[in-house]
Design a protein around this motif. Structure first.
Motif, PDB file in Angstrom:
ATOM      1  N   CYS A 144      36.194 -19.915  -4.995  1.00  7.75           N
ATOM      2  CA  CYS A 144      36.002 -18.637  -4.330  1.00  7.75           C
ATOM      3  C   CYS A 144      36.469 -18.722  -2.882  1.00  7.75           C
ATOM      4  O   CYS A 144      36.091 -19.655  -2.155  1.00  7.75           O
ATOM      5  N   ASN A 145      37.248 -17.750  -2.470  1.00  3.79           N
ATOM      6  CA  ASN A 145      37.657 -17.615  -1.070  1.00  3.79           C
ATOM      7  C   ASN A 145      37.072 -16.314  -0.542  1.00  3.79           C
ATOM      8  O   ASN A 145      37.475 -15.227  -0.976  1.00  3.79           O
ATOM      9  N   GLU A 164      24.750 -20.057   3.857  1.00  5.86           N
ATOM     10  CA  GLU A 164      25.030 -19.539   5.195  1.00  5.86           C
ATOM     11  C   GLU A 164      25.812 -20.639   5.898  1.00  5.86           C
ATOM     12  O   GLU A 164      25.281 -21.711   6.170  1.00  5.86           O
ATOM     13  N   ASN A 165      27.068 -20.336   6.146  1.00  6.21           N
ATOM     14  CA  ASN A 165      28.025 -21.358   6.596  1.00  6.21           C
ATOM     15  C   ASN A 165      28.052 -22.471   5.550  1.00  6.21           C
ATOM     16  O   ASN A 165      28.213 -22.190   4.375  1.00  6.21           O
ATOM     17  N   GLU A 166      27.829 -23.718   5.966  1.00  7.10           N
ATOM     18  CA  GLU A 166      27.901 -24.804   4.978  1.00  7.10           C
ATOM     19  C   GLU A 166      26.581 -25.043   4.260  1.00  7.10           C
ATOM     20  O   GLU A 166      26.522 -25.787   3.285  1.00  7.10           O
ATOM     21  N   GLU A 167      25.519 -24.436   4.764  1.00  9.63           N
ATOM     22  CA  GLU A 167      24.182 -24.755   4.273  1.00  9.63           C
ATOM     23  C   GLU A 167      23.784 -23.880   3.091  1.00  9.63           C
ATOM     24  O   GLU A 167      23.853 -22.654   3.155  1.00  9.63           O
ATOM     25  N   LEU A 216      32.576 -26.470   1.609  1.00  6.64           N
ATOM     26  CA  LEU A 216      33.040 -27.332   2.679  1.00  6.64           C
ATOM     27  C   LEU A 216      33.625 -26.485   3.805  1.00  6.64           C
ATOM     28  O   LEU A 216      34.311 -25.490   3.560  1.00  6.64           O
ATOM     29  N   LYS A 217      33.328 -26.863   5.035  1.00  5.19           N
ATOM     30  CA  LYS A 217      33.851 -26.200   6.232  1.00  5.19           C
ATOM     31  C   LYS A 217      33.407 -24.748   6.335  1.00  5.19           C
ATOM     32  O   LYS A 217      33.945 -23.980   7.140  1.00  5.19           O
ATOM     33  N   SER A 231      34.472 -21.963  -1.471  1.00  8.13           N
ATOM     34  CA  SER A 231      33.383 -22.586  -2.215  1.00  8.13           C
ATOM     35  C   SER A 231      33.838 -22.878  -3.637  1.00  8.13           C
ATOM     36  O   SER A 231      34.711 -22.194  -4.186  1.00  8.13           O
ATOM     37  N   THR A 232      33.232 -23.892  -4.216  1.00  7.14           N
ATOM     38  CA  THR A 232      33.501 -24.259  -5.596  1.00  7.14           C
ATOM     39  C   THR A 232      32.192 -24.368  -6.349  1.00  7.14           C
ATOM     40  O   THR A 232      31.217 -24.942  -5.836  1.00  7.14           O
TER      41      THR A 232
END
Lengths: 116, 114
Positions: B23-24, B50-53, B70-71, B75-76
């Motif tokens: 997902c982008n 939320e962000n990376e968390e 990541l970053k 997301s995967t």
């Protein structure tokens, strides 16, 4: 817990009105409404916030009764393009600072079909 | 403005095989969601970032499902091994952290497990 929507399905002719209801067993912070056409992504329609603030679609209106933990979506003078499945989403919490949102739980959906 | 992009759109696998969905989100959206949608049902939240968390992963079946962001952008979501009951549409959504709460959904990845 999942909000309950009614009715499960509605069939209309163009120009007719419809009301879709959404009830929650928990105190609500906000109610969200989305429409999803077959094979497509859900699309945002409306959000109703505790305290009465309302934002959303200009041709579709909604109400939010905080005491009864209910929301209703009103579709007036329906058009063919209104056909789809309507989902309400209930949010029962938000961080105290209001900068983050709690879990959004969707109902099972109401299928709306508008015929010419 | 580009919307939420997901891939693949369709995936057919045999049970016990692994599968991954990508997902982008919309540029600038800090919050990312993975939802599961069974036929005729509403979306069910699997995980929210939320962000990376990962701030809510209580509904993610952690024995076979995993996710990463990541970053704080893409997301995967991975399933290993897949089961017959995992057949569904996996929706990704994103939102601004301090927005009205509107979620922007991708078109989803339809998984069929044979």
């Amino acid at each position: 817990q999942q909000p309950v929507q009614s009715p499960q399905a509605v069939i209309l002719r163009e120009g007719e009105d419809a009301v879709i209801n959404c009830s929650s067993s928990k105190a609500l912070y906000s109610v969200h409404w989305y429409r999803q056409k077959h094979g497509e992504a859900p699309v945002f329609l409306m959000i109703l916030l505790k305290g009465g603030e309302q934002k959303g679609h200009e041709k579709i209106s909604a109400s939010f009764n905080e005491k009864k933990q209910q929301s209703s979506l009103y579709l007036t003078a329906s058009q063919l393009s209104y056909s789809g499945t309507y989902f309400c989403g209930s949010m029962t919490s938000a961080n105290a600072g209001g900068t983050s949102y709690g879990k959004l739980t969707f109902g099972q959906g109401t299928i709306l079909t508008v015929h010419p | 403005e580009a919307g939420v992009v997901q891939s693949p759109r369709y995936k057919i696998i045999e049970k016990k095989q692994p599968v991954a969905f990508w997902c982008n989100p919309i540029s600038g959206h800090n919050t990312l969601y993975w939802y599961l949608q069974n036929l005729g049902q509403g979306p069910e939240l699997l995980i929210r970032y939320e962000n990376e968390e990962a701030v809510d992963d209580s509904q993610l079946p952690k024995d076979r499902f995993s996710a990463e962001r990541l970053k704080g952008v893409d997301s995967t979501l991975k399933i290993q091994p897949a089961e017959l009951g995992d057949s569904a549409v996996y929706l990704c959504a994103s939102s601004y952290r301090d927005s009205t709460g509107e979620l922007f959904f991708g078109e989803g990845s339809r998984l069929t497990v044979l």
